[in-house]
Design a protein around this motif. Structure first.
Motif, PDB file in Angstrom:
ATOM      1  N   GLU A 163       0.828  -1.211   0.000  1.00  0.00           N
ATOM      2  CA  GLU A 163       0.000   0.000   0.000  1.00  0.00           C
ATOM      3  C   GLU A 163       0.862   1.261   0.000  1.00  0.00           C
ATOM      4  O   GLU A 163       0.580   2.227  -0.735  1.00  0.00           O
ATOM      5  N   ILE A 164       1.927   1.253   0.796  1.00  0.00           N
ATOM      6  CA  ILE A 164       2.827   2.410   0.841  1.00  0.00           C
ATOM      7  C   ILE A 164       3.513   2.612  -0.499  1.00  0.00           C
ATOM      8  O   ILE A 164       3.624   3.744  -0.994  1.00  0.00           O
ATOM      9  N   GLU A 165       3.978   1.532  -1.105  1.00  0.00           N
ATOM     10  CA  GLU A 165       4.639   1.648  -2.409  1.00  0.00           C
ATOM     11  C   GLU A 165       3.689   2.204  -3.461  1.00  0.00           C
ATOM     12  O   GLU A 165       4.091   2.979  -4.335  1.00  0.00           O
ATOM     13  N   LYS A 166       2.405   1.830  -3.362  1.00  0.00           N
ATOM     14  CA  LYS A 166       1.415   2.355  -4.312  1.00  0.00           C
ATOM     15  C   LYS A 166       1.274   3.862  -4.160  1.00  0.00           C
ATOM     16  O   LYS A 166       1.285   4.609  -5.145  1.00  0.00           O
ATOM     17  N   TRP A 167       1.184   4.332  -2.900  1.00  0.00           N
ATOM     18  CA  TRP A 167       1.025   5.764  -2.662  1.00  0.00           C
ATOM     19  C   TRP A 167       2.296   6.530  -2.988  1.00  0.00           C
ATOM     20  O   TRP A 167       2.243   7.639  -3.513  1.00  0.00           O
ATOM     21  N   PHE A 168       3.441   5.925  -2.686  1.00  0.00           N
ATOM     22  CA  PHE A 168       4.707   6.582  -3.021  1.00  0.00           C
ATOM     23  C   PHE A 168       4.869   6.714  -4.533  1.00  0.00           C
ATOM     24  O   PHE A 168       5.388   7.718  -5.029  1.00  0.00           O
ATOM     25  N   ALA A 169       4.435   5.690  -5.263  1.00  0.00           N
ATOM     26  CA  ALA A 169       4.504   5.762  -6.722  1.00  0.00           C
ATOM     27  C   ALA A 169       3.636   6.904  -7.239  1.00  0.00           C
ATOM     28  O   ALA A 169       4.022   7.636  -8.161  1.00  0.00           O
ATOM     29  N   LEU A 170       2.458   7.070  -6.615  1.00  0.00           N
ATOM     30  CA  LEU A 170       1.573   8.164  -7.009  1.00  0.00           C
ATOM     31  C   LEU A 170       2.202   9.515  -6.675  1.00  0.00           C
ATOM     32  O   LEU A 170       2.158  10.457  -7.481  1.00  0.00           O
ATOM     33  N   ILE A 171       2.816   9.600  -5.471  1.00  0.00           N
ATOM     34  CA  ILE A 171       3.478  10.848  -5.072  1.00  0.00           C
ATOM     35  C   ILE A 171       4.621  11.178  -6.029  1.00  0.00           C
ATOM     36  O   ILE A 171       4.792  12.327  -6.448  1.00  0.00           O
ATOM     37  N   ASN A 172       5.414  10.157  -6.383  1.00  0.00           N
ATOM     38  CA  ASN A 172       6.511  10.379  -7.328  1.00  0.00           C
ATOM     39  C   ASN A 172       5.991  10.851  -8.680  1.00  0.00           C
ATOM     40  O   ASN A 172       6.596  11.705  -9.332  1.00  0.00           O
ATOM     41  N   GLN A 173       4.856  10.292  -9.080  1.00  0.00           N
ATOM     42  CA  GLN A 173       4.248  10.707 -10.344  1.00  0.00           C
ATOM     43  C   GLN A 173       3.805  12.165 -10.276  1.00  0.00           C
ATOM     44  O   GLN A 173       4.007  12.937 -11.227  1.00  0.00           O
ATOM     45  N   ILE A 174       3.232  12.542  -9.133  1.00  0.00           N
ATOM     46  CA  ILE A 174       2.813  13.933  -8.946  1.00  0.00           C
ATOM     47  C   ILE A 174       4.024  14.859  -8.933  1.00  0.00           C
ATOM     48  O   ILE A 174       4.015  15.937  -9.553  1.00  0.00           O
ATOM     49  N   GLU A 175       5.091  14.438  -8.218  1.00  0.00           N
ATOM     50  CA  GLU A 175       6.308  15.250  -8.158  1.00  0.00           C
ATOM     51  C   GLU A 175       6.914  15.421  -9.548  1.00  0.00           C
ATOM     52  O   GLU A 175       7.392  16.508  -9.893  1.00  0.00           O
ATOM     53  N   GLN A 176       6.919  14.337 -10.333  1.00  0.00           N
ATOM     54  CA  GLN A 176       7.453  14.443 -11.681  1.00  0.00           C
ATOM     55  C   GLN A 176       6.578  15.355 -12.525  1.00  0.00           C
ATOM     56  O   GLN A 176       7.080  16.162 -13.322  1.00  0.00           O
ATOM     57  N   GLY A 177       5.251  15.238 -12.334  1.00  0.00           N
ATOM     58  CA  GLY A 177       4.351  16.134 -13.051  1.00  0.00           C
ATOM     59  C   GLY A 177       4.577  17.580 -12.674  1.00  0.00           C
ATOM     60  O   GLY A 177       4.525  18.479 -13.518  1.00  0.00           O
ATOM     61  N   LYS A 178       4.858  17.812 -11.383  1.00  0.00           N
ATOM     62  CA  LYS A 178       5.160  19.160 -10.902  1.00  0.00           C
ATOM     63  C   LYS A 178       6.423  19.690 -11.569  1.00  0.00           C
ATOM     64  O   LYS A 178       6.462  20.830 -12.045  1.00  0.00           O
ATOM     65  N   ALA A 179       7.456  18.839 -11.624  1.00  0.00           N
ATOM     66  CA  ALA A 179       8.714  19.259 -12.263  1.00  0.00           C
ATOM     67  C   ALA A 179       8.503  19.532 -13.745  1.00  0.00           C
ATOM     68  O   ALA A 179       9.038  20.504 -14.296  1.00  0.00           O
TER      69      ALA A 179
END
Length: 415
Positions: A163-179
């Protein structure tokens, strides 16, 4: 209170600890053509370690411990411990140096869960387990060994990690989208400036006074440039140079003759990354009053970085001074461009024009390097061609740029 089926445990009850060292750097038999991973704090930049910057040989491995896949590595001696606790899991067998501690779970399946728990307690560990009285920031490992760990059933551990890896993957995706969005906004600003200086950002008004009339007021002796190379120049525009529009004033030297006056001096360090003036760290020094009289800023001056810079950030950065006249001066690493005709609209237009040119890389062709210092080639810079619109169109261009930039800035701040 823990959920049903969970238990508290000290970290030292469910893992074993280890460490490492540095084989002699003088013995090439330990390093030449090495193939075994030797992990240091420099490698601790990701959650899972698959490689290392340096590797050791079979000969060096004889005096080292090779740790297996699934072992946790933690930095315990480094300045980075002031704000971050580097923690990683080995994906391949490896050795380590003396700045890392090894955490080997008795059951390898605990590795991913322990990583999550230790990182979740990062701020507590950095605050409560920090070792005082040392020259290098470090973790009090005797305290760390007793870190309380909540242990759920193994199957639940696995579900937590997934579950944590799923949310972290989403956060990383958001961070990359932000960049990515930040990059797009930066590119959009550059494109807006490019459109502006080529007459494509606002509509032309045939009733505007042609720019040539403005130039005649600025410099009655002005001789128009040959516009043959600018066949796409909008009606009413003209070609000129910075030298025709501005006088350039070299920066300040302190001097040794009294009387002195205490003034703020604008330096390269006061240029922000978005080409604004940072008032927070202006240095105040005593300078000759007569020198300051010739080197003070007035509202609408352009301050240009003429020495400094780097390969990635060439000289030529320019900021617009919009403040009270006679308060600040500027350092000898900079110069001021002062409009020959007292008009702050033209100053602001030139500020955006130079910024547009800077972002296209034009300043790289206007700098030289001596003894490691980058210097602006003043003749090239001052003779830079300026596509000048009528004064009223300059105002419309500035208004449009600032309206769009304000919107893009609000988006950036909200990211």
């Amino acid at each position: 209170m823990l959920p049903q089926g969970w238990e508290w445990s000290k970290l030292e009850d469910i893992v074993s600890f280890g460490g490492g060292k540095t084989p002699s750097m003088d013995n090439r038999e330990y390093w030449d053509n090495g193939k075994h991973l030797w992990v240091t704090s420099k490698d601790m930049k990701c959650s899972h370690i698959t490689n290392s910057l340096m590797k050791i040989t079979d000969k060096a491995l004889e005096g080292m411990t090779l740790y297996e896949k699934g072992t946790l590595l933690m930095v315990t001696r480094s300045g980075i411990l002031r704000h971050t606790l580097p923690l990683s899991i080995l994906e391949k067998p490896a050795t380590v140096n003396q700045d890392l501690k090894i955490i080997s779970p008795h059951i390898q399946e605990l590795s991913e869960y322990l990583y999550v728990i230790i990182k979740a307690n990062e701020h507590i560990i950095l605050k409560e387990y920090h070792k005082d009285g040392t020259t290098v920031d470090s973790i009090d490992f005797d305290k760390f060994r007793c870190l309380p760990i909540p242990i759920p059933p193994l199957a639940e551990q696995q579900r937590i990690v997934v579950e944590i890896e799923k949310w972290f993957a989403l956060i990383n995706q958001i961070e990359q989208g932000k960049a990515d969005l930040q990059t797009i906004i930066k590119q959009a600003k550059s494109k807006i400036l490019d459109l502006a200086i080529h007459g494509k950002l606002v509509q032309q008004d045939p009733n505007d006074e042609p720019a040539i009339e403005l130039l005649k007021r600025i410099n009655p002796d002005f001789t128009p440039c040959d516009n043959g190379h600018y066949t796409q120049l909008p009606d009413g525009w003209t070609i000129t140079t910075l030298k025709d529009l501005c006088e350039n004033i070299n920066g300040l030297w302190k001097g040794k003759k009294e009387p002195f006056v205490n003034v703020g001096v604008i330096r390269n360090a006061n240029f922000t990354k978005d080409f604004k003036l940072d008032y927070s760290n202006i240095e105040y020094i005593d300078v000759e009053q007569r020198t300051f009289a010739k080197r003070h800023l007035i509202n609408g001056d352009l301050i240009v970085e003429k020495s400094g810079g780097s390969d990635n950030n060439p000289v030529g950065r320019t900021i617009l001074y919009e403040g009270e006249s006679g308060i600040f001066s500027f350092s000898n690493f900079t110069m001021a461009l002062r409009i020959r005709y007292n008009d702050t609209v033209l100053s602001k237009y030139l500020y955006y024009y130079i910024l547009a040119k800077y972002q296209t890389g034009a300043m790289r062709l206007m700098q030289t390097q001596t003894t490691g210092l980058h210097n602006l080639i003043l003749d090239k810079f001052l003779l830079m061609s300026i596509c000048l619109p009528p004064l009223y169109e300059q105002r419309r261009i500035i208004d449009r740029i600032e309206t769009i930039f304000t919107t893009l800035g609000a988006i950036m701040e909200s990211l």
